[in-house]
Design a protein around this motif. Structure first.
Motif: not given
Lengths: 465, 460
Positions: A410-423
């Protein structure tokens, strides 16, 4: 009423039968191994709704002596309408013969009425040695379908399709290691086509499975919302003798406070794993770091939370909205000063609160001693860090096949927040974080709204794959 | 649903909320109530509630002081109204009673508090009201915690919204009682005493203006009860100035007429102090009932309880866990001796291979033979046995490395071992390149042979 259908998952050894059963039954206790012969007996995996069995998957051992069995069956001339009886007679006759133990185990559910799900590995070439087992299955005359499971990268699917089409009307591909919700439903629908008597039961299974999936998402969202809310309001206190604590006391209290927050996160993760039926998961992951260097570093912010700029922007927007409400109240006669002042105030507060984890406060004197308290959480970034870690965990666990046995990294490799939460999500969440920090009745309402919002975010992602 | 049910439910949720199977069974039996959660909860409660020795439930026991407090506060309000009326209408014959005092205490003051109540209601409907905290009733709820020390009831919580509406409702009932008290005081006074009512004010109000005011106040009843509306003449005659300390002789002569104000005062009290307040009381009751329903659904664990009743229980997984696990080879060390591949063999046997491809496959692994035989996968058992009898000398078995070994192959190796001097099994890789299979597959074959050793046979 028709008896609930049963499906015997059969095939050559080591073609992923148990993995398919494990994935479909959402049971990570099924023995899955790359060693042939791991499955020795057939095992039932029922799907029940309110105590009513809708269907049963039966994991079976692989064929060990198909050519010999077929030879026995063919010894006597047998018209097509008597072949089922011949297979049944074989099962009766050899049921105690260890030589055909595996064949007896796999044929027993079929002669008792189970449908056949024949599994092959589409990443390996087709071979004529499979024909004996397919012929035996054809002799049973039971409704059947073939599943092409690609265990490795190579692709021999076309050759398999050609070979299987001579024995099976329904041929589907299914990868139990990658199969998600929609493939799971598609497979159930294919199974419903095997026999019209089973359609109603499997249709209800699909509906129940969909509803159950939504419940799992709802419970996950509630768990995340509750954890974030509790972590924001959590405090730790100790009794001290003097009104000025020494540094060691402060450090000890702060460490205890951080440990509690880590435990909250770990507890939430375990709960999420339980919701998604992953009881034996092996995982490697970093614990929630609450060191300033980690929590507020650019790296940490990139992976989970928001940068200082984003936090300040979110704070300014929230303050601006509040101020604009005042402007609206005065029908704009304030020359929009409310909005401007609110935005500046919100942004400034967010800027200064960015690096603050929590205050240590000395509370009132009681019976000659003082109470030193750490918390509640001051960091603006913390709820985002925690939220995104839990969202990431939920997404990984919810999409993790129950057939997987290797350690989950379980090691996120990218900006998780951008992938799952919209503005728009982030703006809304900032408002709710602010309300939840109050730890009062309004905070409870905000928590419910937070859970509802997270549910929508998770549904958006999880019901489409 | 009653307030006591709200408290009892808190206990029952803790006690029975985890029995999901029982909850679902109950839910299925009452599926028609799914759209009415409070009713569903009420029926569920009735099935689980346990009465105390005195015939009450813990919730009733806990809520009883609220009813007691309501009774006593209503009584106090009534006595206060009565006392206020007696004080305001006190008349010793030396000076008439200024009816404006009475109108202020019996109509204006209650109207002001009613406006406050309406504001509190509006605020309570939107969010948690801070205003209601000033209400004595709110604090009475807090006192309940101190009145009850039992373990079970000590943990009871009152939802703030519900607390607000309890306070609002109690305030309205007290207002009604106050109005009844003041009206009773008026009626008793005018029955037992001769009261001369006048109106007296420093403000420059003419009798005409006062008449308009009085007519406006009497608007609700002036059409159907004209006798309770003072005439212009009476209003003019009732104007009073205390200057000089003497009463106008004309006023004294018409003292009986001055008493005719009482129907107006009684109706003003009945309509504004009691009637309007009763209307507010009814609104407060509706608000309270709504808040109670909401509070019930907000009790910790109730949502999960309702979900357990409404949502089907889904069970998936093994009927008999771990039944399928056999003697796994995966944990055993592969310590079997590994055969060394030779450059040439007496015979190469292709297991489930096509004969024409055999030399090429053998070459891909770095060996060859003078003779090649292929055992086709589609051959019968007997045909396979017959083929294997042709073996002699050192034999090399080329097998598909990706296909796991099965018992049928073990049977054939045993047959072959009767004719061969030594057997080497070489699992090969995928076509078209073949070659020796990768280590992952080789290890599966080695472990398999280790588990069921066959004479003269080794895997490379």
């Amino acid at each position: 009423m028709n008896k609930a259908p049963a499906f015997a998952v059969v095939g050559h050894p080591n073609k992923g039968k148990s993995a398919i059963v494990s994935a479909l039954a959402m049971d990570d206790t099924v023995a899955v191994s790359d060693v042939p012969g791991t499955t020795k007996r057939h095992s039932a995996y029922p799907f029940e709704v309110d105590g009513t069995r809708l269907y049963t998957l039966i994991d079976t051992p692989g064929f060990q002596r198909p050519a010999e069995v077929l030879e026995i069956l063919r010894k006597e001339p047998c018209p097509a309408d008597k072949r089922f009886e011949a297979v049944r007679a074989f099962v009766r006759r050899y049921k105690d013969n260890p030589r055909f133990a595996d064949e007896i185990e796999l044929l027993t559910p079929i002669v008792e009425g189970a449908g056949i799900v024949y599994v092959v590995d589409g990443s390996k070439p087709y071979g004529s040695e499979y024909e004996a087992e397919m012929e035996i299955l054809r002799w049973t005359g039971q409704p059947s379908m073939a599943l092409i499971n690609r265990i490795d990268e190579s692709d021999f699917t076309d050759a398999w399709r050609r070979a299987l089409s001579g024995y099976f009307h329904i041929i589907r591909t299914f990868d139990p290691m990658q199969a998600h919700y929609t493939q799971h439903l598609a497979l159930l629908e294919s199974m419903a086509q095997m026999d019209e008597r089973w359609t109603a039961s499997l249709k209800r299974s699909v509906e129940s499975f969909t509803a159950y999936r939504k419940r799992q998402i709802k419970h996950s969202a509630e768990t995340i919302a509750r954890t974030v809310s509790e972590a924001l309001c959590h405090t730790e206190s100790v009794t001290i003798a003097a009104d000025v604590p020494d540094e060691s006391q402060k450090t000890m209290l702060m460490e205890r406070y951080k440990e509690s927050l880590r435990n909250m996160e770990a507890h939430a993760k375990t709960k999420i794993e339980k919701i998604w039926h992953h009881s034996r998961i092996q995982k490697s992951e970093d614990t929630l770091s609450l060191q300033n260097d980690d929590l507020f570093s650019e790296k940490s912010a990139e992976l989970f939370g928001l940068t200082r700029k984003e936090i300040v922007t979110a704070g300014a927007v929230t303050g601006g909205i509040g101020g604009a409400g005042i402007d609206l109240l005065f029908l704009g006669h304030t020359m929009f000063l409310g909005g401007i002042v609110g935005a500046i105030g919100g942004g400034t507060a967010a800027y200064f609160a960015f690096e603050k984890l929590s205050d240590i406060e000395i509370l009132g004197r009681k019976l000659g001693s003082y109470t030193m308290r750490a918390g509640p959480m001051k960091s603006r970034n913390f709820p985002y860090v925690l939220l995104n870690r839990l969202l990431y965990h939920t997404m990984r666990i919810a999409t993790l096949s129950h057939a997987k046995r290797e350690t989950l990294h379980l090691q996120p490799d990218t900006r998780f927040v951008e992938r799952y939460l919209e503005e728009s999500d982030r703006k809304h969440l900032e408002t709710l974080h602010r309300k939840m920090r109050k730890c009062d009745e309004e905070a409870q309402k905000a928590r419910l709204s937070y859970a509802e919002h997270l549910k929508r975010v998770l549904e958006r992602k999880l019901l489409s794959q | 649903m009653k307030l006591s049910d709200y408290f009892d439910l808190q206990t029952l949720v803790k006690r029975h909320g985890n029995d999901k199977a029982a909850l679902r069974t109950f839910g299925l039996a009452h599926a028609s109530l799914f759209a009415q959660p409070p009713k569903l909860l009420h029926v569920w409660m009735r099935e689980h509630i346990r009465k105390e020795n005195d015939g009450t439930t813990p919730g009733e026991h806990y809520a009883r002081p609220i009813a007691d407090i309501a009774f006593w506060s209503n009584l106090v309000a009534c006595i206060f109204g009565l006392t206020a009326a007696f004080a305001l209408l006190h008349y010793n014959g030396k000076e008439p009673v200024n009816l404006l005092y009475y109108l202020f205490a019996a109509v204006a003051l209650p109207l002001l508090t009613m406006i406050g109540s309406v504001a509190a209601m509006v605020r309570a409907m939107r969010t948690h009201s801070a205003m209601v905290r000033f209400s004595p009733a709110y604090w009475l709820q807090r006192i309940l915690g101190f009145l009850h020390k039992e373990k079970e009831t000590r943990s009871y919580r009152i939802d703030p919204l519900l607390g607000d509406w309890i306070a609002i409702r109690r305030a309205q009932s007290m207002g009604v009682c106050y109005g009844i008290g003041i009206l009773a005081g008026l009626l008793v006074t005018i029955t037992l005493h001769d009261v001369a009512f006048v109106w007296s004010t420093t403000l420059a109000i003419t009798p005409d203006a006062f008449e308009r005011f009085v007519k406006a106040v009497a608007f609700p009843w002036r059409d159907w009860m004209p006798q309770a509306v003072p005439s212009a003449e009476l209003i003019a005659q009732s104007r009073y100035f205390r200057l000089g300390g003497e009463i106008d002789p004309e006023m004294v002569a018409k003292a009986q007429r001055l008493g005719e104000w009482w129907p107006f005062l009684a109706m003003a009290t009945a309509v504004y102090t009691i009637g309007l307040r009763m209307l507010l009381w009814a609104v407060a009751y509706v608000g309270y009932a709504h808040a109670l329903r909401k509070a019930v659904l907000r009790i910790e664990g109730v949502e999960a309880l309702l979900e357990a009743m409404r949502e089907p229980t889904v069970r998936t997984g093994a009927e008999h866990p771990n039944r399928s696990v056999g003697d796994s080879l995966s944990h055993r060390e592969a310590e079997a001796t590994r055969a060394v591949l030779k450059g040439a063999y007496d015979i190469v046997v292709g297991w489930a291979c096509e004969k024409e491809k055999l030399p090429a496959v053998a070459e891909s692994v770095g060996t060859s033979a003078s003779r090649y035989i292929a055992i086709e996968g589609s051959e019968t058992y007997e045909e396979k046995r017959a083929e294997l009898q042709k073996i002699s000398g050192e034999a090399l078995f080329l097998v598909k490395g990706w296909e796991p070994p099965i018992s049928e192959f073990a049977d054939m190796l045993e047959v072959a071992s009767e004719y061969a001097e030594a057997i080497t099994v070489v699992p090969v890789g995928l076509p078209p390149d073949y070659g020796i299979a990768d280590e992952r597959w080789l290890s599966v074959w080695r472990r398999w042979l280790q588990m069921q050793p066959i004479e003269k046979t080794e895997v490379i």
